[in-house]
Scaffold this motif. Structure first.
Motif, PDB file in Angstrom:
ATOM      1  N   PHE A  51      35.204  47.174  41.207  1.00 60.51           N
ATOM      2  CA  PHE A  51      36.461  47.365  40.698  1.00 60.51           C
ATOM      3  C   PHE A  51      37.632  47.259  41.459  1.00 60.51           C
ATOM      4  O   PHE A  51      37.500  47.521  42.659  1.00 60.51           O
ATOM      5  N   PRO A  52      38.977  46.885  41.067  1.00 57.84           N
ATOM      6  CA  PRO A  52      40.058  46.773  42.228  1.00 57.84           C
ATOM      7  C   PRO A  52      40.360  47.996  42.772  1.00 57.84           C
ATOM      8  O   PRO A  52      40.570  47.819  43.954  1.00 57.84           O
ATOM      9  N   HIS A  53      40.155  49.170  42.399  1.00 63.81           N
ATOM     10  CA  HIS A  53      40.259  50.295  43.326  1.00 63.81           C
ATOM     11  C   HIS A  53      39.399  50.529  44.464  1.00 63.81           C
ATOM     12  O   HIS A  53      39.489  51.158  45.380  1.00 63.81           O
ATOM     13  N   GLU A  54      38.154  49.616  44.482  1.00 67.46           N
ATOM     14  CA  GLU A  54      37.274  49.758  45.491  1.00 67.46           C
ATOM     15  C   GLU A  54      37.678  48.861  46.670  1.00 67.46           C
ATOM     16  O   GLU A  54      36.850  48.681  47.584  1.00 67.46           O
ATOM     17  N   PHE A  55      38.841  48.024  46.620  1.00 66.62           N
ATOM     18  CA  PHE A  55      39.189  47.164  47.596  1.00 66.62           C
ATOM     19  C   PHE A  55      40.417  47.709  48.029  1.00 66.62           C
ATOM     20  O   PHE A  55      41.016  48.379  47.507  1.00 66.62           O
ATOM     21  N   SER A  56      40.510  47.426  49.596  1.00 59.58           N
ATOM     22  CA  SER A  56      41.904  47.613  50.213  1.00 59.58           C
ATOM     23  C   SER A  56      43.210  46.732  49.629  1.00 59.58           C
ATOM     24  O   SER A  56      42.847  45.718  48.877  1.00 59.58           O
ATOM     25  N   GLY A  57      44.318  47.353  49.944  1.00 56.31           N
ATOM     26  CA  GLY A  57      45.556  46.507  49.521  1.00 56.31           C
ATOM     27  C   GLY A  57      45.446  45.112  49.946  1.00 56.31           C
ATOM     28  O   GLY A  57      45.782  44.086  49.071  1.00 56.31           O
ATOM     29  N   GLY A  58      45.030  44.662  51.118  1.00 56.89           N
ATOM     30  CA  GLY A  58      44.913  43.325  51.450  1.00 56.89           C
ATOM     31  C   GLY A  58      43.756  42.618  50.662  1.00 56.89           C
ATOM     32  O   GLY A  58      44.044  41.342  50.426  1.00 56.89           O
ATOM     33  N   GLN A  59      42.783  43.260  50.553  1.00 54.88           N
ATOM     34  CA  GLN A  59      41.639  42.667  49.844  1.00 54.88           C
ATOM     35  C   GLN A  59      42.239  42.290  48.307  1.00 54.88           C
ATOM     36  O   GLN A  59      41.741  41.209  47.743  1.00 54.88           O
ATOM     37  N   ARG A  60      42.852  43.301  47.834  1.00 56.75           N
ATOM     38  CA  ARG A  60      43.329  43.095  46.392  1.00 56.75           C
ATOM     39  C   ARG A  60      44.207  42.149  46.233  1.00 56.75           C
ATOM     40  O   ARG A  60      44.086  41.193  45.205  1.00 56.75           O
ATOM     41  N   GLN A  61      45.064  41.697  47.391  1.00 61.22           N
ATOM     42  CA  GLN A  61      46.155  40.659  47.467  1.00 61.22           C
ATOM     43  C   GLN A  61      45.257  39.287  47.538  1.00 61.22           C
ATOM     44  O   GLN A  61      45.558  38.348  46.857  1.00 61.22           O
ATOM     45  N   ARG A  62      43.849  39.070  48.382  1.00 68.48           N
ATOM     46  CA  ARG A  62      43.095  38.405  48.487  1.00 68.48           C
ATOM     47  C   ARG A  62      42.501  38.006  46.827  1.00 68.48           C
ATOM     48  O   ARG A  62      42.262  36.717  46.498  1.00 68.48           O
ATOM     49  N   LEU A  63      42.005  39.060  46.082  1.00 64.22           N
ATOM     50  CA  LEU A  63      41.690  39.041  44.920  1.00 64.22           C
ATOM     51  C   LEU A  63      42.705  38.202  43.892  1.00 64.22           C
ATOM     52  O   LEU A  63      42.217  37.166  43.274  1.00 64.22           O
ATOM     53  N   GLY A  64      43.818  38.568  43.877  1.00 65.97           N
ATOM     54  CA  GLY A  64      44.979  37.901  43.450  1.00 65.97           C
ATOM     55  C   GLY A  64      45.069  36.561  43.763  1.00 65.97           C
ATOM     56  O   GLY A  64      45.415  35.621  42.800  1.00 65.97           O
ATOM     57  N   ILE A  65      45.122  36.282  44.716  1.00 66.26           N
ATOM     58  CA  ILE A  65      45.063  34.632  45.249  1.00 66.26           C
ATOM     59  C   ILE A  65      43.736  33.938  44.834  1.00 66.26           C
ATOM     60  O   ILE A  65      44.040  32.951  44.134  1.00 66.26           O
ATOM     61  N   ALA A  66      42.659  34.635  44.748  1.00 67.95           N
ATOM     62  CA  ALA A  66      41.507  33.848  44.089  1.00 67.95           C
ATOM     63  C   ALA A  66      41.663  33.627  42.855  1.00 67.95           C
ATOM     64  O   ALA A  66      41.363  32.558  42.315  1.00 67.95           O
ATOM     65  N   ARG A  67      42.214  34.587  42.144  1.00 68.14           N
ATOM     66  CA  ARG A  67      42.530  34.384  40.502  1.00 68.14           C
ATOM     67  C   ARG A  67      43.280  33.177  40.469  1.00 68.14           C
ATOM     68  O   ARG A  67      43.242  32.440  39.618  1.00 68.14           O
ATOM     69  N   ALA A  68      44.442  33.160  40.945  1.00 67.79           N
ATOM     70  CA  ALA A  68      45.375  32.150  40.736  1.00 67.79           C
ATOM     71  C   ALA A  68      44.886  30.769  41.274  1.00 67.79           C
ATOM     72  O   ALA A  68      45.103  29.898  40.543  1.00 67.79           O
ATOM     73  N   LEU A  69      44.005  30.694  42.138  1.00 67.98           N
ATOM     74  CA  LEU A  69      43.472  29.648  42.770  1.00 67.98           C
ATOM     75  C   LEU A  69      42.319  29.094  41.697  1.00 67.98           C
ATOM     76  O   LEU A  69      42.044  27.892  41.636  1.00 67.98           O
TER      77      LEU A  69
END
Ligand code: SF4
Length: 327
Positions: free
Chosen positions: A154-172
């Motif tokens: 879940f999102p809370h299990e990621f660090s801030g930088g990892q969450r941003q990577r997740l946001g980038i993966a979603r956009a990509l």
């Protein structure tokens, strides 16, 4: 000068918010959030949009994406006008124009697992089955530097930088051509900022992406942008290729902003230009040049006459009566 085919063209874009007063909601004024902004972005190009907080850069970025309806102006995507399209008619374009926001935590559904967050647009737009989507998400995780075994988190299990990577993966995930990055690293630690910026640069090279990169941090913007547009009170006051803008700013506001950027060389010194006063209200902007109340070079003409944009050299536009560093 880099000549790239424009993907996105914005002409005289305005976004005003009415101020309503009284029982009947009479309009008593307007907030001029974005006031006549024009720029273009080519294939594989990054345009940095910078300025102090409240200058209208994020509103401009969101209006271009039609997340906010413009008051007036033209937005063309690959030669086709999209500014007047309804939300439904915008759907085919949404796939090509994606966004990454400042706070990945608030833009990710905390109740969804990472795999569902990234595959949601994939399934919506490309009608992938769940099993095909899973393979695609694993591929995207790898591309953005996450491990496939993290997909069930879940999102809370990621660090801030990892969450941003997740946001980038979603956009990509939907194979966009342009991503609007709205302060994508300003909530991250400096070391993590560099990793995310370098990831964006690598992805741009690999997929030929274009970015509209909205940020207030000039050092970050310099690192990632091919061209930079500087905004003040809802307008672009200077736009040029990155090396030219940083080496030879022509607008007094750009000069002042750059003077505050630290130089990573103790042998070099630069005199900081401290702007006096606050940014005026976008409701009651000063007459003439809107920057004249803070400009160290202001003259009588500046108080009366609004400057128009002038091209001082190819691709270098400045909105000022008396540009600095001009030959
Ligand atoms: Fe300064 Fe005048 Fe130029 Fe405005 S027009 S930025 S006040 S010199």
């Amino acid at each position: 000068m880099i000549q790239l085919r424009p993907l996105l063209e914005v002409k005289d874009l305005k976004k005003y918010y009415p101020i309503r007063k009284g029982l009947f909601g009479r309009v008593s004024g307007q907030v001029h959030a974005v006031d006549g902004v024009s720029f273009s972005i080519g294939q594989g190009e990054t345009l940095g949009l910078v300025g102090e907080s409240g200058c209208g850069k994020s509103t401009a970025g969101r209006t271009v994406l039609k997340l906010i309806d413009p008051t007036s102006g033209e937005i063309s995507w690959r030669g086709k006008r999209i500014d007047g399209l309804s939300r439904v008619s915008m759907r085919p374009f949404r796939q090509e124009i994606q966004a990454v926001f400042q706070d990945p935590y608030s833009s990710l559904n905390p109740r969804m697992r990472a795999i569902d967050i990234v595959s949601e647009p994939l399934i919506n737009f490309q009608k992938f089955s769940r099993s095909e989507g899973r393979d695609q998400v694993a591929y995207l995780f790898e591309k953005v530097g996450l491990r496939p075994d993290q997909m069930i988190r879940f999102p809370h299990e990621f660090s801030g930088g990892q969450r941003q990577r997740l946001g980038i993966a979603r956009a990509l995930s939907v194979k966009p051509r342009l991503i609007m990055c709205d302060e994508p690293v300003s909530a991250l630690d400096v070391s993590v900022q560099a990793q995310v910026i370098n990831l964006l640069i690598d992805l741009q090279k690999e997929f030929g992406l274009s970015y509209l990169f909205v940020a207030h941090d000039l050092a970050v913007v310099r690192h990632i942008s091919h061209r930079v547009a500087v905004m003040y009170l809802g307008r672009i006051v200077e736009i040029a290729e990155t090396p030219e803008l940083f080496d030879s700013p022509k607008h007094p506001y750009t000069e002042a902003l750059l003077s505050a950027v630290p130089i990573p060389d103790p042998a070099l010194r630069r005199t900081q230009i401290v702007l006096q006063g606050d940014v005026p209200s976008p409701i009651n902007r000063p007459a003439g040049c809107h920057f004249h109340t803070r400009c160290p070079y202001a003259q009588e003409r500046c108080r009366k006459e609004e400057p128009g944009a002038r091209e001082l050299s190819p691709g270098h536009l400045v909105t000022c009566h008396f540009p600095v560093n001009a030959k």
